[in-house]
Design a protein around this motif. Structure first.
Motif, PDB file in Angstrom:
ATOM      1  N   LYS A  10      -4.913   6.926  -2.419  1.00 41.29           N
ATOM      2  CA  LYS A  10      -3.896   6.045  -1.843  1.00 41.29           C
ATOM      3  C   LYS A  10      -3.477   6.502  -0.445  1.00 41.29           C
ATOM      4  CE  LYS A  10      -3.528   3.141  -5.214  1.00 41.29           C
ATOM      5  NZ  LYS A  10      -3.977   1.736  -5.018  1.00 41.29           N
ATOM      6  N   GLU A  44       2.557   1.672  -3.413  1.00 46.36           N
ATOM      7  CA  GLU A  44       1.637   2.229  -4.411  1.00 46.36           C
ATOM      8  C   GLU A  44       1.456   3.731  -4.226  1.00 46.36           C
ATOM      9  OE1 GLU A  44      -1.805  -0.154  -3.797  1.00 46.36           O
ATOM     10  OE2 GLU A  44      -1.176  -1.714  -5.216  1.00 46.36           O
ATOM     11  N   LEU A  45       1.393   4.174  -2.954  1.00 48.35           N
ATOM     12  CA  LEU A  45       1.269   5.601  -2.671  1.00 48.35           C
ATOM     13  C   LEU A  45       2.513   6.352  -3.146  1.00 48.35           C
ATOM     14  CD1 LEU A  45       0.067   8.130  -1.358  1.00 48.35           C
ATOM     15  CD2 LEU A  45       0.959   7.333   0.849  1.00 48.35           C
ATOM     16  N   THR A  74      -5.612  10.061  -7.452  1.00 41.36           N
ATOM     17  CA  THR A  74      -5.022   8.772  -7.076  1.00 41.36           C
ATOM     18  C   THR A  74      -4.198   8.893  -5.797  1.00 41.36           C
ATOM     19  OG1 THR A  74      -4.912   8.082  -9.392  1.00 41.36           O
ATOM     20  CG2 THR A  74      -3.502   6.898  -7.839  1.00 41.36           C
ATOM     21  N   THR A 120       0.831  -1.205   0.000  1.00 41.90           N
ATOM     22  CA  THR A 120       0.000   0.000   0.000  1.00 41.90           C
ATOM     23  C   THR A 120       0.865   1.255   0.000  1.00 41.90           C
ATOM     24  OG1 THR A 120      -1.661  -1.214   1.278  1.00 41.90           O
ATOM     25  CG2 THR A 120      -1.914   1.161   1.188  1.00 41.90           C
ATOM     26  N   CYS A 131      -3.957   4.151   2.670  1.00 39.78           N
ATOM     27  CA  CYS A 131      -2.799   3.798   3.502  1.00 39.78           C
ATOM     28  C   CYS A 131      -3.055   4.151   4.964  1.00 39.78           C
ATOM     29  CB  CYS A 131      -1.559   4.522   2.986  1.00 39.78           C
ATOM     30  SG  CYS A 131      -0.007   3.875   3.631  1.00 39.78           S
TER      31      CYS A 131
END
Length: 389
Positions: A331, A266-267, A327, A263, A335
């Motif tokens: 994210k 991805e952030l 996005t 996670t 998170c």
């Protein structure tokens, strides 16, 4: 690769054909002996068409299977990923060596690893994963680098510590189980020796007149003690199961930590992409292009873009930046919510673990004390029998 909606097992024959011992150096440059497993694959199309091509093959260590499964766990958190066979052999009362190189254990693990691959390859989602395909077909695949795939720039210290803790918990619990197995194995032998005492005393009693009754009674006490070994083993296994549960809990803890890393990764990726897009927008808007960038070299080779081209690209970048900001926001929230929820549950787990292990260890100590008292009582009774002779 496979068609969308189909499974890999419908396209490829997969087997773990054999196991082989090897010697090599580990990560700390120390010599070690390990086992590798031969994965063989063959396209089913060729078989159905009457051909019988030699299978493609490559060798994998058990640790590589673990990396693959860990990757599947964090990539597909909504899927029940098939389990791997046990990592280590355990004592089973003289029937199996605890050596990981024991042929019976290696063969059972080979069958278990093949079953794992067949289950994954027959899953409608997992079987279409590219990393799985590389694992089965490419000896120099990316599988060894997967453990570093989700390395984040700013890891949460709490989750890093929890991951280290779960590794230590699993290691120490495994050591405790092995020690417990050795102690139980030795106790098993002691109980059986008492059965020999009982047989000898009973046979001896038939030869004696004055001492016969005393020897016979002592033999009965020894036989009863030896016969109680089954109850002891059953209780031993009960405590072993309680400890084994926390071996699997340690893996579950690591899965939570890996999911957090994914996670966070991805952030950070989304944030990095957004920064790059904003920089491109600034370059287009001002006309100031870095000379050593790809864009700068392109301009030098092919000339500047027309105003219309620049406007079209700016418009597209604006849309991508808006999407990128959305996005990043999503994210970030994802998170934060994951950290909040996971950390609450980890604290709950810690309390549960402390309570369960305290209860199990106290129970185990009480059982050992009880067994010792039973042994003392047996010999106290035998002593009284001998006094009456």
């Amino acid at each position: 690769m496979v068609e969308e909606g189909s499974t890999l097992l419908r396209r490829m024959e997969i087997s773990v054909a054999e196991a082989e011992k090897r010697t090599g150096k580990n990560t700390v440059n120390m010599q070690e002996i390990f086992t590798v497993y031969l994965i063989e694959t063959r396209p089913i199309d060729a078989i159905t068409e009457g051909h019988n091509p030699a299978p493609d093959s490559l060798w994998r260590r058990y640790s590589e299977f673990e990396i693959l499964r860990n990757y599947l766990l964090v990539t597909y958190p909504f899927i029940v990923v098939p389990p791997l066979p046990e990592k280590r052999a355990e004592f089973v009362w003289h029937k199996l060596s605890a050596d990981n190189m024991d042929p019976d254990f290696v063969e059972r693990r080979r069958v278990g690893l093949e079953n794992f691959l067949l289950r994954v390859a027959s899953h409608s989602v997992l079987s279409n994963d590219k990393i799985l395909y590389h694992f089965l077909t490419e000896a120099d695949s990316r599988i060894k680098a997967l453990s570093a795939t989700f390395r984040v720039k700013n890891p949460d210290k709490r989750f890093t510590e929890m991951k280290h803790y779960s590794d230590e918990l699993q290691s120490l619990t495994s050591q405790l189980l092995r020690v417990r197995a050795r102690v139980a194995d030795r106790l098993y032998g002691v109980y059986k020796v008492h059965g020999n005492y009982g047989r000898v005393f009973s046979e001896w009693s038939a030869l004696e007149k004055e001492m016969g009754d005393g020897l016979q009674s002592a033999g009965h006490h020894m036989d009863a003690y030896a016969a109680s070994v089954d109850d002891m083993l059953e209780e031993e296994e009960h405590y072993a199961d309680q400890l084994k549960e926390y071996l699997f809990y340690a893996e579950a803890l690591r899965a939570v930590c890996r999911k957090h890393e994914l996670t966070q990764y991805e952030l950070e990726t989304a944030s990095s992409d957004l920064i790059s897009k904003k920089q491109q927008r600034e370059e287009l808007a001002t006309g100031m292009v870095r000379t050593f960038s790809f864009k700068g070299m392109t301009n030098k080779l092919f000339g500047q873009e027309t105003p219309e081209q620049r406007e079209a690209k700016l418009s597209l970048l604006e849309e991508q930046i808006v999407q990128g900001e959305e996005t990043v926001t999503e994210k970030t929230v994802e998170c934060e919510e994951y950290v909040k929820g996971a950390w609450v549950d980890m604290q709950r787990f810690k309390e549960q673990k402390d309570r369960d292990l305290r209860e199990a260890l106290i129970g185990y100590a009480v059982m050992q004390i009880s067994m010792c008292k039973k042994g003392i009582q047996v010999w106290t009774n035998a002593k009284e029998c001998f006094h009456k002779m």
